[in-house]
Design a protein around this motif. Structure first.
Motif, PDB file in Angstrom:
ATOM      1  N   ASP A   1       0.832  -1.210   0.000  1.00  0.00           N
ATOM      2  CA  ASP A   1       0.000   0.000   0.000  1.00  0.00           C
ATOM      3  C   ASP A   1       0.864   1.257   0.000  1.00  0.00           C
ATOM      4  N   ALA A   2       1.947   1.225   0.761  1.00  0.00           N
ATOM      5  CA  ALA A   2       2.826   2.389   0.851  1.00  0.00           C
ATOM      6  C   ALA A   2       3.543   2.650  -0.474  1.00  0.00           C
ATOM      7  N   LEU A   3       4.061   1.586  -1.087  1.00  0.00           N
ATOM      8  CA  LEU A   3       4.785   1.737  -2.350  1.00  0.00           C
ATOM      9  C   LEU A   3       3.856   2.142  -3.489  1.00  0.00           C
TER      10      LEU A   3
ATOM     11  N   TYR B   1       4.555   4.183  -6.937  1.00  0.00           N
ATOM     12  CA  TYR B   1       5.062   3.215  -7.905  1.00  0.00           C
ATOM     13  C   TYR B   1       3.941   2.314  -8.412  1.00  0.00           C
ATOM     14  N   ILE B   2       4.123   1.810  -9.627  1.00  0.00           N
ATOM     15  CA  ILE B   2       3.290   0.729 -10.137  1.00  0.00           C
ATOM     16  C   ILE B   2       3.969  -0.575  -9.757  1.00  0.00           C
ATOM     17  N   LEU B   3       3.248  -1.485  -9.135  1.00  0.00           N
ATOM     18  CA  LEU B   3       3.810  -2.774  -8.742  1.00  0.00           C
ATOM     19  C   LEU B   3       3.425  -3.814  -9.782  1.00  0.00           C
ATOM     20  N   LEU B   4       4.412  -4.487 -10.347  1.00  0.00           N
ATOM     21  CA  LEU B   4       4.199  -5.457 -11.404  1.00  0.00           C
ATOM     22  C   LEU B   4       4.832  -6.785 -11.027  1.00  0.00           C
TER      23      LEU B   4
ATOM     24  N   ALA C   1       8.167   1.949 -11.834  1.00  0.00           N
ATOM     25  CA  ALA C   1       7.636   0.605 -11.623  1.00  0.00           C
ATOM     26  C   ALA C   1       8.546  -0.206 -10.703  1.00  0.00           C
ATOM     27  N   VAL C   2       7.928  -1.024  -9.874  1.00  0.00           N
ATOM     28  CA  VAL C   2       8.623  -2.024  -9.070  1.00  0.00           C
ATOM     29  C   VAL C   2       8.236  -3.383  -9.651  1.00  0.00           C
ATOM     30  N   VAL C   3       9.219  -4.124 -10.151  1.00  0.00           N
ATOM     31  CA  VAL C   3       8.943  -5.369 -10.849  1.00  0.00           C
ATOM     32  C   VAL C   3       9.522  -6.543 -10.060  1.00  0.00           C
ATOM     33  N   PHE C   4       8.667  -7.519  -9.746  1.00  0.00           N
ATOM     34  CA  PHE C   4       9.085  -8.735  -9.051  1.00  0.00           C
ATOM     35  C   PHE C   4       9.554  -9.752 -10.082  1.00  0.00           C
TER      36      PHE C   4
ATOM     37  N   ARG D   1       1.032 -14.742 -15.824  1.00  0.00           N
ATOM     38  CA  ARG D   1       1.772 -13.757 -16.607  1.00  0.00           C
ATOM     39  C   ARG D   1       1.800 -12.438 -15.850  1.00  0.00           C
ATOM     40  N   TYR D   2       2.622 -11.533 -16.297  1.00  0.00           N
ATOM     41  CA  TYR D   2       2.847 -10.300 -15.553  1.00  0.00           C
ATOM     42  C   TYR D   2       1.685  -9.328 -15.685  1.00  0.00           C
ATOM     43  N   GLY D   3       1.388  -8.684 -14.562  1.00  0.00           N
ATOM     44  CA  GLY D   3       0.326  -7.702 -14.514  1.00  0.00           C
ATOM     45  C   GLY D   3       0.496  -6.829 -13.282  1.00  0.00           C
ATOM     46  N   GLU D   4      -0.382  -5.856 -13.124  1.00  0.00           N
ATOM     47  CA  GLU D   4      -0.290  -4.937 -11.992  1.00  0.00           C
ATOM     48  C   GLU D   4      -0.769  -5.626 -10.718  1.00  0.00           C
ATOM     49  N   LEU D   5      -0.034  -5.392  -9.644  1.00  0.00           N
ATOM     50  CA  LEU D   5      -0.337  -5.999  -8.349  1.00  0.00           C
ATOM     51  C   LEU D   5      -1.017  -4.978  -7.447  1.00  0.00           C
ATOM     52  N   LYS D   6      -2.145  -5.362  -6.897  1.00  0.00           N
ATOM     53  CA  LYS D   6      -2.839  -4.525  -5.940  1.00  0.00           C
ATOM     54  C   LYS D   6      -2.661  -5.043  -4.515  1.00  0.00           C
ATOM     55  N   GLN D   7      -2.501  -6.360  -4.396  1.00  0.00           N
ATOM     56  CA  GLN D   7      -2.378  -6.970  -3.078  1.00  0.00           C
ATOM     57  C   GLN D   7      -1.207  -7.943  -3.063  1.00  0.00           C
ATOM     58  N   TRP D   8      -0.618  -8.105  -1.898  1.00  0.00           N
ATOM     59  CA  TRP D   8       0.505  -9.017  -1.734  1.00  0.00           C
ATOM     60  C   TRP D   8       0.101 -10.452  -2.080  1.00  0.00           C
ATOM     61  N   LYS D   9      -1.124 -10.827  -1.742  1.00  0.00           N
ATOM     62  CA  LYS D   9      -1.569 -12.193  -1.987  1.00  0.00           C
ATOM     63  C   LYS D   9      -1.740 -12.501  -3.477  1.00  0.00           C
TER      64      LYS D   9
END
Length: 347
Positions: free
Chosen positions: A15-17, A21-24, A92-95, A42-50
């Motif tokens: 939530d803080a990031l 940032y966009i989390l992907l 962007a923050v990419v995992f 496949r890769y997409g935007e993350l809204k939640q850690w789960k």
């Protein structure tokens, strides 16, 4: 700096990031798999850690997040040209897993250090922060150990899953993250995180794969012009899926789209392309550099394990195994490479 966070705190961190940032990252999409009633990751935007998929390797690589499948370069309106905005307005923050972090190095080599800088790639790439996803066990088709891509130090943060998913260990090399976890984030307050400080966190990495590959040292003319490539004339159906899931394939084609309401206005796009599909090597006058599927297979394989290394000093293939997973004809890239290595020993 090392930290240990509980699952709920990881959501707080998301939530803080997300404010800046966009989390992907890899996300499971129900019912969108290659076969009926199957899922795809496949890769997409993350809204939640789960939502972040840890248990299954993504079927498609991170490349879609940094190198868009379809990218508008500019608009032309009568006698004027207007540059298109970047796809991501925010950084962007990419995992990513280790093999994909190594693949990103290959993309950088092609788009940033290969004769000239690609402006459109650079403006997205320079806004990317990398979060390394630790791998506790090997996927079934990957051969990252053989390619030396099972470990990496090129990340801003590394995350290991602990306590059956209830906790996570972080190795931070990112000032923004240290400020958040250290309690200096004004929006959340000093008590937002009760993170446990750790002396050090070593990212999880695999030491052995199910699949092992021996890369040939020299691909001589006997192998380049060998008759065994003709076997792929009938086996390969030239669908190009192996290229589109590969994290190191960089080829694209250009398209000019003209608007119907004004034929002198439109946009120029670049779109992911494949050296395996019909028409890619066609040239003016009706010629084609590689007509048969076997010739295309030869070009792709030797580029991954030989040609790229001659120019840049290391292998292009990172051993993710996605090409083996996606092929509808069950053609194995890793088996092909091992076959070449065996034939090299016989010469």
């Amino acid at each position: 700096m090392g930290y240990q966070l509980q699952k709920g705190e990881m959501q707080q961190l998301f939530d803080a990031l997300s404010r800046d940032y966009i989390l992907l990252g890899p996300v499971k999409r129900k019912g969108e798999g290659m076969y009926s009633d199957t899922d795809v990751v496949r890769y997409g935007e993350l809204k939640q850690w789960k939502d972040l998929e840890w248990d299954v390797k993504s079927h498609y690589s991170f490349k879609e997040a940094i190198l868009p499948i379809t990218q508008i370069l500019f608009y032309f309106i009568e006698d004027e040209i207007k540059e298109a905005d970047a796809e991501h307005r925010k950084p962007a923050v990419v995992f990513m897993r280790s093999c994909d972090v190594h693949a990103l190095k290959r993309l950088d080599e092609i788009y940033l250090r290969n004769r000239f800088e690609d402006y459109y790639y650079k403006r997205l790439r320079e806004k990317v922060k990398i979060v390394l996803m630790g791998c506790e066990s090997s996927c079934k088709s990957g051969f990252c150990v053989s390619m030396g891509t099972n470990r990496t130090e090129d990340y801003d943060c590394a995350v290991n899953i602990r306590q059956n998913g209830e906790a996570a260990e972080l190795d931070s090399r990112w000032v923004v993250l240290d400020e958040l976890l250290g309690g200096s984030d004004r929006a959340l307050g000093k008590s937002a995180f009760k993170s446990l400080m750790l002396k050090s966190v070593i990212p999880d990495s695999v030491t052995e794969n199910w699949v092992k590959v021996a890369v040939p040292k020299n691909c001589g003319s006997d192998l380049v012009h060998g008759d065994f490539w003709k076997e792929y004339d009938s086996r390969c159906i030239a669908c190009g899926r192996c290229n589109f899931v590969c994290p190191t394939c960089t080829c694209f084609t250009m398209q000019d789209i003209f608007y119907q309401d004004n034929g002198r206005s439109g946009e120029r796009r670049r779109v992911h392309a494949s050296c395996m599909v019909d028409g890619y090597t066609d040239v003016a006058g009706g010629g084609s550099y590689r007509k048969s599927n076997g010739q295309r297979m030869r070009f792709k394989v030797l580029h991954k394990i030989s040609d790229f290394k001659k120019q840049f000093g290391y292998q292009m293939c990172v051993g993710c195994g996605r090409c083996d997973d996606i092929c509808p004809e069950y053609i194995s890239f890793s088996d092909c490479v091992n076959r070449i290595a065996d034939m090299e020993q016989e010469v």
